[in-house]
Scaffold this motif. Structure first.
Motif, PDB file in Angstrom:
ATOM      1  N   THR A   1      -1.714  -9.649  18.150  1.00  0.00           N
ATOM      2  CA  THR A   1      -2.080 -10.897  17.480  1.00  0.00           C
ATOM      3  C   THR A   1      -2.533 -11.941  18.504  1.00  0.00           C
ATOM      4  O   THR A   1      -3.514 -12.650  18.274  1.00  0.00           O
ATOM      5  N   ARG A   2      -1.857 -12.010  19.646  1.00  0.00           N
ATOM      6  CA  ARG A   2      -2.262 -12.945  20.708  1.00  0.00           C
ATOM      7  C   ARG A   2      -3.660 -12.617  21.225  1.00  0.00           C
ATOM      8  O   ARG A   2      -4.362 -13.487  21.724  1.00  0.00           O
ATOM      9  N   GLU A   3      -4.060 -11.350  21.103  1.00  0.00           N
ATOM     10  CA  GLU A   3      -5.400 -10.931  21.540  1.00  0.00           C
ATOM     11  C   GLU A   3      -6.453 -11.146  20.456  1.00  0.00           C
ATOM     12  O   GLU A   3      -7.596 -10.727  20.610  1.00  0.00           O
ATOM     13  N   GLY A   4      -6.068 -11.771  19.339  1.00  0.00           N
ATOM     14  CA  GLY A   4      -7.020 -12.082  18.281  1.00  0.00           C
ATOM     15  C   GLY A   4      -7.186 -10.994  17.240  1.00  0.00           C
ATOM     16  O   GLY A   4      -8.102 -11.041  16.420  1.00  0.00           O
ATOM     17  N   ILE A   5      -6.293 -10.027  17.234  1.00  0.00           N
ATOM     18  CA  ILE A   5      -6.365  -8.927  16.265  1.00  0.00           C
ATOM     19  C   ILE A   5      -5.547  -9.299  15.034  1.00  0.00           C
ATOM     20  O   ILE A   5      -4.442  -9.815  15.150  1.00  0.00           O
ATOM     21  N   LEU A   6      -6.119  -9.065  13.848  1.00  0.00           N
ATOM     22  CA  LEU A   6      -5.405  -9.357  12.618  1.00  0.00           C
ATOM     23  C   LEU A   6      -5.678  -8.286  11.577  1.00  0.00           C
ATOM     24  O   LEU A   6      -6.502  -7.398  11.779  1.00  0.00           O
ATOM     25  N   SER A   7      -4.952  -8.375  10.488  1.00  0.00           N
ATOM     26  CA  SER A   7      -5.099  -7.420   9.398  1.00  0.00           C
ATOM     27  C   SER A   7      -5.467  -8.171   8.132  1.00  0.00           C
ATOM     28  O   SER A   7      -4.950  -9.249   7.868  1.00  0.00           O
ATOM     29  N   LEU A   8      -6.368  -7.599   7.350  1.00  0.00           N
ATOM     30  CA  LEU A   8      -6.738  -8.172   6.060  1.00  0.00           C
ATOM     31  C   LEU A   8      -6.009  -7.494   4.905  1.00  0.00           C
ATOM     32  O   LEU A   8      -6.229  -7.840   3.756  1.00  0.00           O
ATOM     33  N   ILE A   9      -5.146  -6.543   5.205  1.00  0.00           N
ATOM     34  CA  ILE A   9      -4.367  -5.862   4.166  1.00  0.00           C
ATOM     35  C   ILE A   9      -3.282  -6.832   3.685  1.00  0.00           C
ATOM     36  O   ILE A   9      -2.544  -7.388   4.495  1.00  0.00           O
ATOM     37  N   PRO A  10      -3.205  -7.066   2.373  1.00  0.00           N
ATOM     38  CA  PRO A  10      -2.253  -8.046   1.848  1.00  0.00           C
ATOM     39  C   PRO A  10      -0.799  -7.706   2.188  1.00  0.00           C
ATOM     40  O   PRO A  10      -0.410  -6.535   2.178  1.00  0.00           O
ATOM     41  N   PRO A  11      -0.001  -8.742   2.469  1.00  0.00           N
ATOM     42  CA  PRO A  11       1.429  -8.512   2.721  1.00  0.00           C
ATOM     43  C   PRO A  11       2.074  -7.840   1.508  1.00  0.00           C
ATOM     44  O   PRO A  11       1.688  -8.084   0.371  1.00  0.00           O
ATOM     45  N   GLY A  12       3.043  -7.000   1.782  1.00  0.00           N
ATOM     46  CA  GLY A  12       3.755  -6.312   0.707  1.00  0.00           C
ATOM     47  C   GLY A  12       3.070  -5.043   0.232  1.00  0.00           C
ATOM     48  O   GLY A  12       3.601  -4.334  -0.620  1.00  0.00           O
ATOM     49  N   THR A  13       1.881  -4.742   0.781  1.00  0.00           N
ATOM     50  CA  THR A  13       1.212  -3.493   0.413  1.00  0.00           C
ATOM     51  C   THR A  13       2.034  -2.335   0.953  1.00  0.00           C
ATOM     52  O   THR A  13       2.438  -2.339   2.112  1.00  0.00           O
ATOM     53  N   ALA A  14       2.284  -1.338   0.113  1.00  0.00           N
ATOM     54  CA  ALA A  14       3.096  -0.192   0.514  1.00  0.00           C
ATOM     55  C   ALA A  14       2.370   1.105   0.177  1.00  0.00           C
ATOM     56  O   ALA A  14       1.713   1.205  -0.861  1.00  0.00           O
ATOM     57  N   LEU A  15       2.489   2.077   1.052  1.00  0.00           N
ATOM     58  CA  LEU A  15       1.963   3.415   0.813  1.00  0.00           C
ATOM     59  C   LEU A  15       2.965   4.160  -0.058  1.00  0.00           C
ATOM     60  O   LEU A  15       4.141   4.252   0.270  1.00  0.00           O
ATOM     61  N   GLN A  16       2.495   4.684  -1.190  1.00  0.00           N
ATOM     62  CA  GLN A  16       3.369   5.434  -2.086  1.00  0.00           C
ATOM     63  C   GLN A  16       3.302   6.924  -1.830  1.00  0.00           C
ATOM     64  O   GLN A  16       4.296   7.633  -1.975  1.00  0.00           O
ATOM     65  N   SER A  17       2.116   7.413  -1.476  1.00  0.00           N
ATOM     66  CA  SER A  17       1.977   8.838  -1.169  1.00  0.00           C
ATOM     67  C   SER A  17       0.708   9.048  -0.367  1.00  0.00           C
ATOM     68  O   SER A  17      -0.209   8.224  -0.403  1.00  0.00           O
ATOM     69  N   ALA A  18       0.683  10.156   0.341  1.00  0.00           N
ATOM     70  CA  ALA A  18      -0.485  10.524   1.136  1.00  0.00           C
ATOM     71  C   ALA A  18      -0.596  12.039   1.152  1.00  0.00           C
ATOM     72  O   ALA A  18       0.399  12.744   1.318  1.00  0.00           O
ATOM     73  N   SER A  19      -1.813  12.528   0.963  1.00  0.00           N
ATOM     74  CA  SER A  19      -2.074  13.960   1.065  1.00  0.00           C
ATOM     75  C   SER A  19      -3.512  14.137   1.512  1.00  0.00           C
ATOM     76  O   SER A  19      -4.324  13.215   1.412  1.00  0.00           O
ATOM     77  N   ALA A  20      -3.805  15.309   2.013  1.00  0.00           N
ATOM     78  CA  ALA A  20      -5.175  15.609   2.447  1.00  0.00           C
ATOM     79  C   ALA A  20      -5.518  17.028   2.035  1.00  0.00           C
ATOM     80  O   ALA A  20      -4.691  17.943   2.154  1.00  0.00           O
ATOM     81  N   LYS A  21      -6.742  17.190   1.521  1.00  0.00           N
ATOM     82  CA  LYS A  21      -7.210  18.502   1.107  1.00  0.00           C
ATOM     83  C   LYS A  21      -8.732  18.514   1.195  1.00  0.00           C
ATOM     84  O   LYS A  21      -9.391  17.581   0.712  1.00  0.00           O
ATOM     85  N   ASP A  22      -9.264  19.563   1.797  1.00  0.00           N
ATOM     86  CA  ASP A  22     -10.711  19.761   1.891  1.00  0.00           C
ATOM     87  C   ASP A  22     -11.440  18.543   2.450  1.00  0.00           C
ATOM     88  O   ASP A  22     -12.497  18.152   1.965  1.00  0.00           O
ATOM     89  N   GLY A  23     -10.868  17.911   3.463  1.00  0.00           N
ATOM     90  CA  GLY A  23     -11.523  16.797   4.132  1.00  0.00           C
ATOM     91  C   GLY A  23     -11.330  15.444   3.486  1.00  0.00           C
ATOM     92  O   GLY A  23     -11.811  14.441   3.998  1.00  0.00           O
ATOM     93  N   THR A  24     -10.621  15.388   2.359  1.00  0.00           N
ATOM     94  CA  THR A  24     -10.398  14.112   1.681  1.00  0.00           C
ATOM     95  C   THR A  24      -8.910  13.774   1.691  1.00  0.00           C
ATOM     96  O   THR A  24      -8.088  14.571   1.242  1.00  0.00           O
TER      97      THR A  24
END
Length: 180
Positions: free
Chosen positions: A90-113
């Motif tokens: 953050t001191r280097e000027g890096i920030l996130s535009l992802i809203p606070p409280g956003t949570a990952l519920q699941s993740a999977s990958a198949k055939d490149g997606t």
């Protein structure tokens, strides 16, 4: 020569093994062996945050972090992205535009997606269409750092939605880096 008589006995020998304890008294368990301090397995993870250009443009800002080499590297990497930049970043000027409280519920990958399901908070960005575009770019660029992922299907609460925002950011199909 010396002769021993019954009244005269030789000193008793000390037994090499102590006598067994009575069956009713508990025996201490042998000490558990722990592995000698093994180094923790780590990997480099690349997360994409945002940096503002001098003219106010939104630029992707890749950050490499040492991360544990766990069983679910895609999930762990996206969760690190959602946690946001470190104080030093953050001191280097890096920030996130992802809203606070956003949570990952699941993740999977198949055939490149990669299919990534987030909670509703992903839909509430206060920075307008550029904020929505920036947050989706952060997610897509971070996920596509994995060689087995070419594009990302963003889901909300496990379901496909066509638009992330009222401004019309389309997420109804898998998105790749070329989508930006």
């Amino acid at each position: 020569r010396r002769v021993l008589f019954r009244s005269q006995t030789a000193p008793a020998a000390v037994p090499a093994v102590p006598p067994a304890a009575p069956a009713s008294s508990p025996q201490p368990a042998p000490a558990a062996r722990t592995p000698v301090d093994e180094p923790a397995k780590v990997r480099d993870g690349v997360l994409y945050f945002i940096k503002l250009s001098a003219d106010g443009g939104i630029l992707p800002a890749p950050v490499t972090r040492r991360m544990p080499a766990g069983q679910a590297p895609l999930s762990e990497t996206i969760e690190a992205l959602l946690a946001g930049p470190t104080p030093e970043e953050t001191r280097e000027g890096i920030l996130s535009l992802i809203p606070p409280g956003t949570a990952l519920q699941s993740a999977s990958a198949k055939d490149g997606t990669a299919s990534l399901s987030f909670n509703e908070n992903l839909r509430f960005n206060s920075f307008g269409i550029e904020g929505f575009r920036g947050q989706v770019r952060q997610i897509v660029f971070t996920a596509t750092e994995f060689p087995t992922v070419r594009n990302v299907q963003i889901l909300i609460d496990g379901g496909k939605v066509d638009f992330l925002s009222p401004e019309g950011l389309y997420i109804g199909k898998p998105l790749g880096r070329e989508s930006f």
